[in-house]
Design a protein around this motif. Structure first.
Motif, mmCIF file in Angstrom:
data_model
loop_
_atom_site.group_PDB
_atom_site.id
_atom_site.type_symbol
_atom_site.label_atom_id
_atom_site.label_comp_id
_atom_site.label_asym_id
_atom_site.label_seq_id
_atom_site.Cartn_x
_atom_site.Cartn_y
_atom_site.Cartn_z
ATOM 1 N N TYR A 1 56.385 63.109 56.532
ATOM 2 C CA TYR A 1 56.151 62.375 55.287
ATOM 3 C C TYR A 1 55.078 61.312 55.502
ATOM 4 C CZ TYR A 1 57.228 60.021 50.878
ATOM 5 O OH TYR A 1 57.145 59.469 49.614
ATOM 6 N N PHE A 2 55.106 60.642 56.650
ATOM 7 C CA PHE A 2 54.144 59.590 56.962
ATOM 8 C C PHE A 2 52.715 60.122 56.949
ATOM 9 C CE2 PHE A 2 51.654 57.275 60.172
ATOM 10 C CZ PHE A 2 51.765 55.971 59.703
ATOM 11 N N TRP A 3 52.462 61.200 57.694
ATOM 12 C CA TRP A 3 51.076 61.654 57.812
ATOM 13 C C TRP A 3 50.574 62.253 56.503
ATOM 14 C CZ3 TRP A 3 48.724 66.214 56.897
ATOM 15 C CH2 TRP A 3 49.457 67.405 56.943
ATOM 16 N N ARG A 4 51.456 62.938 55.793
ATOM 17 C CA ARG A 4 51.032 63.524 54.529
ATOM 18 C C ARG A 4 50.674 62.441 53.510
ATOM 19 N NH1 ARG A 4 51.678 68.798 53.423
ATOM 20 N NH2 ARG A 4 51.908 68.345 51.199
ATOM 21 N N ARG A 5 51.461 61.389 53.429
ATOM 22 C CA ARG A 5 51.158 60.304 52.496
ATOM 23 C C ARG A 5 49.861 59.597 52.883
ATOM 24 N NH1 ARG A 5 52.741 59.036 47.651
ATOM 25 N NH2 ARG A 5 53.134 56.846 48.104
ATOM 26 N N CYS A 6 49.690 59.311 54.165
ATOM 27 C CA CYS A 6 48.466 58.627 54.602
ATOM 28 C C CYS A 6 47.233 59.454 54.258
ATOM 29 C CB CYS A 6 48.521 58.369 56.107
ATOM 30 S SG CYS A 6 49.729 57.124 56.609
ATOM 31 N N PHE A 7 47.321 60.756 54.466
ATOM 32 C CA PHE A 7 46.165 61.621 54.235
ATOM 33 C C PHE A 7 45.947 61.885 52.744
ATOM 34 C CE2 PHE A 7 44.148 65.756 53.675
ATOM 35 C CZ PHE A 7 43.046 65.665 54.513
ATOM 36 N N PHE A 8 46.953 62.384 52.049
ATOM 37 C CA PHE A 8 46.752 62.868 50.691
ATOM 38 C C PHE A 8 46.637 61.745 49.665
ATOM 39 C CE2 PHE A 8 48.481 66.757 52.635
ATOM 40 C CZ PHE A 8 47.483 67.648 52.250
ATOM 41 N N VAL A 9 47.299 60.627 49.886
ATOM 42 C CA VAL A 9 47.119 59.498 48.959
ATOM 43 C C VAL A 9 45.672 59.033 48.985
ATOM 44 C CG1 VAL A 9 47.664 57.065 48.585
ATOM 45 C CG2 VAL A 9 49.503 58.704 48.940
ATOM 46 N N ASN A 10 45.112 58.911 50.171
ATOM 47 C CA ASN A 10 43.734 58.426 50.267
ATOM 48 C C ASN A 10 42.720 59.492 49.870
ATOM 49 O OD1 ASN A 10 43.644 55.543 51.526
ATOM 50 N ND2 ASN A 10 45.311 56.608 52.573
ATOM 51 N N LYS A 11 43.077 60.753 50.018
ATOM 52 C CA LYS A 11 42.217 61.809 49.495
ATOM 53 C C LYS A 11 42.173 61.748 47.976
ATOM 54 C CE LYS A 11 41.588 66.831 49.370
ATOM 55 N NZ LYS A 11 42.155 68.153 49.754
ATOM 56 N N GLY A 12 43.335 61.580 47.351
ATOM 57 C CA GLY A 12 43.393 61.507 45.897
ATOM 58 C C GLY A 12 42.722 60.272 45.334
ATOM 59 N N LYS A 13 42.699 59.193 46.096
ATOM 60 C CA LYS A 13 42.066 57.962 45.624
ATOM 61 C C LYS A 13 40.582 58.163 45.330
ATOM 62 C CE LYS A 13 44.852 54.189 47.556
ATOM 63 N NZ LYS A 13 44.808 53.035 48.483
ATOM 64 N N VAL A 14 39.935 59.039 46.063
ATOM 65 C CA VAL A 14 38.499 59.256 45.863
ATOM 66 C C VAL A 14 38.231 59.716 44.434
ATOM 67 C CG1 VAL A 14 36.495 60.607 46.581
ATOM 68 C CG2 VAL A 14 38.101 59.760 48.300
ATOM 69 N N GLU A 15 39.008 60.695 43.966
ATOM 70 C CA GLU A 15 38.852 61.186 42.603
ATOM 71 C C GLU A 15 39.218 60.102 41.593
ATOM 72 O OE1 GLU A 15 37.958 63.816 39.558
ATOM 73 O OE2 GLU A 15 37.641 64.120 41.697
ATOM 74 N N ALA A 16 40.291 59.360 41.874
ATOM 75 C CA ALA A 16 40.709 58.294 40.966
ATOM 76 C C ALA A 16 39.635 57.225 40.850
ATOM 77 C CB ALA A 16 42.024 57.680 41.448
ATOM 78 N N PHE A 17 39.036 56.834 41.975
ATOM 79 C CA PHE A 17 37.957 55.844 41.944
ATOM 80 C C PHE A 17 36.751 56.374 41.178
ATOM 81 C CE2 PHE A 17 39.741 53.725 45.918
ATOM 82 C CZ PHE A 17 40.132 52.590 45.231
ATOM 83 N N ALA A 18 36.457 57.652 41.348
ATOM 84 C CA ALA A 18 35.314 58.243 40.654
ATOM 85 C C ALA A 18 35.488 58.158 39.141
ATOM 86 C CB ALA A 18 35.124 59.692 41.090
#
Length: 392
Positions: free
Chosen positions: A286-303
Motif C-alpha cells: 500500500y505504501f509504495w503504490r500510494r507514493c507512486f500513483f498519487v504523485n503520478k496522478g498529480k501531474v494530470e491534476a496540476f495540468a
C-alpha cells in the motif's frame, strides 16, 4: 485509474446544463433565509492567530454563518464507521444547520441510509440522504451535496472519520475573518492493528492523515486534507466546484488560493478528527503504490489547474523529510531504536517512488498531448482535402 479530468464527465458547480445543475447562488437565495443560523462560539484553543491579531474591520462578519456538514460514502463495508461519523456530528458543541450524507453510486447503501435516518429528515438539525447524480466519484459526490446544501460554510468529513466534540466549532471559528476562504483540520490515524514500527510519520498522508511537517499552530497551508476540511460555499462555486476525484482537496485549495491568495487557505490543527486506518493499509504494498500513483496522478491534476498549480508544497515536504525525518530516524537508531534505520530508509524509498511517479505522469501527459496534436493535425488535413475535392 479513476478519471482525473472530471470537468469533462460532470459539470462543475454553478454551470447550468439543461436545468440539471442548480447554481449555488440560486440555492442560497431560495433556502438560506429559511435555515436557522448556527452560533459560532470561541474555541477552546490557544493555537495560532488570535482575535486581537485580526484588524478590527475584519474581526467579525455581520452574523454567524450557517454550516452544512457533508459526509460522502460509497460502500457498506464502512457501515459502522459511517454511523460513528454521523453520530460525532450530532454530538458537536456547535450544531450545523444540517448534515448531508451523499451516497456514491450504491443503490443498496442509499436505501439503507435513507431508511436508517428517515426519522431525522425533519429533525433539527436534519440529516438528509441523497445520491451522487454525476458519473464521477468523490469529487462529484461532494459537488452534488454542495449544490443542495443550505449552509454558507460547507464542512466535509470522511465516512471513516469521527470528529472530536469541538471539531466544528474550532474548524469554523476562523471564518470570523472575512478574508479566510477555506479551513482544514487535523485527521489523526486510528490504526486497527497498530502502527508498524517501520512506518515513518512523515508519510501518514498516504492514509489521509496529518503528517510530520505540517504546521503545529493555525496558519496558511497549500493543501488541506480532505478528511476534514471546510470552504465558503460561494468561493467553491467561484472556482467551479471540485474538478478531480483523486485530488479533489488539493485541486480546490490551489484554485482558491490562486484567486484569494495563499493566506485565504489555512490549517487549524486544533480541529481534530479520528481517521480509521484498516489493518490492510499499513503495508509495504500500500505504501509504495500510494507514493507512486498519487504523485503520478498529480501531474494530470496540476495540468488541469493551469496557472493555479504550484509544486511549492511538494518541494517543502521533500526538503523537510530529507533534512528532518531521515536524520531523526538515524539518531533514534543510534539511541537503541531498532526500527529507526527502517523508518529513514522508508522515507528515502517513499521520496524516490514519488519522484518516479512524477516522471511517469509527465511522460503520460506528454504522450497524451502529442496524440491530441496529431489528431488535430489530421482533422485539419482531412478538412482541407475535403474542401479541395469539392472545388474539383
Amino acid at each position: 485509474m479513476r478519471i482525473l479530468m472530471l470537468a469533462q464527465s460532470y459539470p462543475p458547480i454553478g454551470v447550468g446544463q439543461e436545468g440539471d445543475v442548480r447554481n449555488l447562488s440560486i440555492g442560497l437565495a431560495r433556502r438560506g433565509d429559511d435555515v436557522a443560523g448556527a452560533t459560532t462560539g470561541q474555541p477552546g484553543s490557544k493555537t495560532g492567530q488570535t482575535e486581537d491579531s485580526v484588524s478590527s474591520e475584519h474581526r467579525q462578519i455581520p452574523r454567524s454563518p450557517t454550516i452544512s456538514v457533508i459526509i460522502c460514502a460509497y460502500t457498506q463495508d464502512r457501515w459502522e464507521l459511517m454511523l460513528q461519523s454521523v453520530a460525532s456530528v450530532q454530538e458537536q458543541s456547535l450544531q450545523p444547520c444540517e448534515t448531508i450524507v451523499c451516497i456514491d453510486h450504491n443503490e443498496i447503501l442509499f436505501h439503507r441510509c435513507a431508511a436508517y435516518w428517515a426519522d431525522f429528515a425533519a429533525s433539527t438539525p436534519p440529516i438528509r440522504v441523497i445520491q451522487n447524480k454525476y458519473d464521477g466519484h468523490l469529487g462529484s459526490a461532494r459537488n452534488t451535496a454542495a449544490e443542495t446544501a443550505a449552509g454558507e460554510i460547507l464542512a466535509f468529513l470522511d465516512d471513516d472519520a469521527a470528529a472530536d466534540k469541538d471539531w466544528l466549532q474550532i474548524l469554523t471559528h476562523p471564518y470570523r475573518d472575512e478574508r479566510i476562504g477555506a479551513v482544514g483540520g487535523r485527521p489523526l490515524p486510528v490504526f486497527e492493528a497498530g502502527r508498524p514500527a517501520w512506518f515513518p510519520v512523515q508519510f501518514d498522508w498516504v492514509f489521509g492523515c496529518a503528517y510530520d511537517g505540517l504546521p503545529t499552530s493555525r496558519g496558511p497551508l497549500a493543501h488541506l486534507i480532505g478528511a476534514t476540511m471546510s470552504v465558503r460555499r460561494p468561493l467553491l462555486e467561484q472556482v467551479g466546484g471540485f474538478h478531480s476525484d483523486n485530488h479533489d482537496d488539493m485541486d480546490m485549495c490551489h484554485r482558491l488560493a490562486h484567486i484569494k491568495g495563499s493566506e485565504a487557505v489555512i490549517y487549524e490543527p486544533a480541529a481534530t478528527v479520528r481517521h480509521f486506518v484498516p489493518a490492510s493499509r499499513p503495508s509495504w504494498k500500500y505504501f509504495w503504490r500510494r507514493c507512486f500513483f498519487v504523485n503520478k496522478g498529480k501531474v494530470e491534476a496540476f495540468a488541469q489547474m493551469g496557472d493555479a498549480a504550484t509544486l511549492g508544497a511538494e518541494t517543502r515536504f521533500v526538503w523537510y523529510a530529507l533534512t528532518k525525518g531521515v536524520p531523526r530516524g538515524i539518531s533514534q537508531a543510534a539511541k537503541g531504536d531498532a526500527h529507526g534505520l527502517a523508518r529513514s530508509a522508508a522515507i528515502i524509498a517513499g521520496l524516490g517512488l514519488a519522484a518516479a511517479g512524477h516522471v511517469a505522469g509527465r511522460i503520460d501527459l506528454a504522450r497524451r498531448l502529442r496524440r491530441q496534436r496529431q489528431q488535430a493535425a489530421r482533422q485539419v488535413f482531412d478538412t482541407a482535402a475535403q474542401a479541395g475535392g469539392r472545388e474539383k
